[in-house]
Scaffold this active site. Structure first.
Site, PDB file in Angstrom:
ATOM      1  N   MET A 115       0.907  -1.266  -0.013  1.00  0.00           N
ATOM      2  CA  MET A 115      -0.004   0.016   0.102  1.00  0.00           C
ATOM      3  C   MET A 115       0.971   1.234  -0.108  1.00  0.00           C
ATOM      4  O   MET A 115       1.886   1.240   0.561  1.00  0.00           O
ATOM      5  CB  MET A 115      -0.847   0.017   1.158  1.00  0.00           C
ATOM      6  CG  MET A 115      -1.693  -1.186   1.497  1.00  0.00           C
ATOM      7  SD  MET A 115      -2.889  -1.642   0.010  1.00  0.00           S
ATOM      8  CE  MET A 115      -2.115  -3.194  -0.732  1.00  0.00           C
ATOM      9  N   CYS A 116       0.368   2.208  -0.735  1.00  0.00           N
ATOM     10  CA  CYS A 116       1.261   3.379  -0.703  1.00  0.00           C
ATOM     11  C   CYS A 116       0.584   4.773  -1.010  1.00  0.00           C
ATOM     12  O   CYS A 116      -0.804   4.668  -1.218  1.00  0.00           O
ATOM     13  CB  CYS A 116       2.319   3.442  -2.260  1.00  0.00           C
ATOM     14  SG  CYS A 116       3.438   1.914  -2.127  1.00  0.00           S
ATOM     15  N   ASP A 117       1.004   5.844  -0.924  1.00  0.00           N
ATOM     16  CA  ASP A 117       0.629   7.143  -0.995  1.00  0.00           C
ATOM     17  C   ASP A 117       1.571   7.937  -1.704  1.00  0.00           C
ATOM     18  O   ASP A 117       2.821   8.230  -1.348  1.00  0.00           O
ATOM     19  CB  ASP A 117       0.191   7.758   0.354  1.00  0.00           C
ATOM     20  CG  ASP A 117      -0.977   6.927   1.340  1.00  0.00           C
ATOM     21  OD1 ASP A 117      -2.075   6.909   0.664  1.00  0.00           O
ATOM     22  OD2 ASP A 117      -0.343   5.975   2.011  1.00  0.00           O
ATOM     23  N   ASN A 157      -4.081   3.404  -3.020  1.00  0.00           N
ATOM     24  CA  ASN A 157      -4.574   2.321  -3.612  1.00  0.00           C
ATOM     25  C   ASN A 157      -6.226   2.141  -4.174  1.00  0.00           C
ATOM     26  O   ASN A 157      -6.678   1.225  -3.536  1.00  0.00           O
ATOM     27  CB  ASN A 157      -4.474   1.374  -2.603  1.00  0.00           C
ATOM     28  CG  ASN A 157      -2.830   0.998  -2.003  1.00  0.00           C
ATOM     29  OD1 ASN A 157      -2.650   1.529  -1.066  1.00  0.00           O
ATOM     30  ND2 ASN A 157      -2.033   0.760  -3.006  1.00  0.00           N
TER      31      ASN A 157
END
Length: 420
Positions: free
Chosen positions: A1-3, A179
């Site tokens: 998961m990333c931002d 995501n």
């Protein structure tokens, strides 16, 4: 998961393009921070993570942050000030187990293109010609499509995909992705397949292709809403320091890692319902050629250090998924895991010292004189962070986890070979 966040020059206080990303991975997936110089190549193909790809005669210099077992990168920047990051998005399209990872596309584009527009079309060509896929996790199965933010000093784009379908939009002020797909019907460019689908009334790319189950439990929509709101609140006044603040933020304060969730931007591992942890962070001031990386997990417990193409990175043994005190990521990671056993007791005092050191690093980077080297500042920043860690290791009284949270961490630490 990333931002991933981006603020164009019209949205920042100092009128520079700011690119930022938190890379979230499994807790034992150490990241490699590396500077790779320009290189000449004679071979016809390069081995990516899973497949081979045609090689070129010369590749550009890049700074990459990548999971230790991946050829590509979670994020990075090249010598022309082009920065790219990706996020996993979960769609209805079937993804093959062996193909070109979005992370591999990032490195390929950084090594071969100079501008955001050029990189955008390069990645689109890969997706249309070769497809995308491959298992994105070392310890379990994780198949997904990719969204990208691609930025250079003057222009930024968001590219969202579902298998071989894609849409792209030029970013005018601020944007963020997580995501979950974000583009509805307001794209600037799209694949022929999407243009055909768009003839239907009220067609939305995001709604049409999103997998509801995985998208819901990844909580990407909530994180994206938070980061986008934070960017809009300061539009026109966004600074490097503000980007750091966002990447260090949690969904509630005072924060407790035991009660954290997938809604946190600075994500702490929490078990089955929160299997990811922020493994490394990047903020690039594009056009200034100053790139800030933690090279460590958990930005709320880390210092962003300036990295340059000329100065490189202090020597450190290459990591794996096993604890190695001679590797910088793992050296700091053991401290982070100790700190989290008693996070609430110490975080307020630690944050003050972290911020004081961070501001000193930023000030010194801003005031570099002609005869001073950014490489020396980089080395100094790493040394000072290590000194901060060593000081706090002597101050922390280890706390106790709740039963289930402690059991989850015990398993993770055993796999890594960490023993407190």
């Amino acid at each position: 998961m990333c931002d991933i966040l981006v603020a164009t020059p019209k949205a920042t206080k100092e009128r520079v393009m700011l690119f930022a990303k938190n890379s979230d991975r499994d807790p034992n997936e150490a990241q490699v921070l590396e500077v790779i110089p320009r290189q000449k190549h004679e071979e016809e193909a390069v081995k990516l993570t899973y497949v081979e790809f045609p090689q070129v005669k010369e590749t550009y210099a890049v700074i990459l942050s990548r999971p230790w077992w991946i050829w590509g990168a979670e994020m990075g920047v090249n010598e022309f000030g082009l920065a790219i990051g990706n996020t996993a998005v979960f769609t209805k399209e079937k993804i093959p187990e062996k193909s070109i990872l979005g992370m591999d596309m990032i490195r390929l584009a950084l090594e071969r293109t100079k501008t955001s527009k050029e990189a955008l079309h390069f990645i689109i060509d890969i997706i249309e010609s070769y497809g995308q896929g491959g298992n994105g996790s070392y310890e379990h199965k994780l198949l997904y499509s990719n969204s990208f933010i691609i930025a250079d000093p003057k222009e930024a784009w968001v590219l969202e995909t579902a298998g071989k379908h894609w849409v792209a939009k030029r970013i005018e002020d601020v944007y963020s992705i997580s995501n979950a797909l974000t583009i509805e019907d307001d794209w600037d460019l799209a694949s022929e397949s999407v243009e055909s689908l768009a003839k239907r009334p009220k067609f939305s790319f995001a709604k049409h292709f999103s997998d509801r189950f995985y998208t819901h439990f990844a909580h990407g929509r909530e994180r994206r809403a938070f980061t986008y709101r934070k960017l809009k609140e300061k539009e026109g006044e966004i600074t490097l320091e503000y980007m750091m603040e966002i990447l260090r933020s949690h969904s509630f304060e005072p924060y407790s890692p035991e009660k954290g969730s997938m809604r946190d931007i600075c994500m702490h591992y929490g078990g089955l319902t929160r299997p990811s942890q922020t493994a490394s962070s990047q903020i690039s001031e594009l056009g200034r050629d100053v790139h800030w990386f933690t090279g460590t997990s958990l930005p709320c417990l880390s210092i962003f250090k300036p990295i340059s193409f000329e100065g490189g990175i202090p020597e450190s043994e290459v990591p794996t998924n096993r604890y190695n005190p001679k590797n910088y990521w793992w050296r700091i990671e053991k401290f982070h895991r100790l700190f989290q056993t008693n996070y609430q007791k110490y975080i307020e005092e630690f944050s003050k010292e972290r911020d004081e050191l961070q501001m000193e690093v930023i000030r010194r980077a801003r005031e570099l004189k002609e005869n001073e080297s950014l490489a020396e500042l980089t080395k100094w920043a790493f040394e000072r962070e290590k000194e901060l860690v060593e000081k706090w290791e002597g101050k922390i009284a280890r706390g106790r986890y709740s039963f289930f949270y402690g059991r989850n961490w015990k398993k993770v630490n055993e796999r890594a070979g960490i023993d407190f």
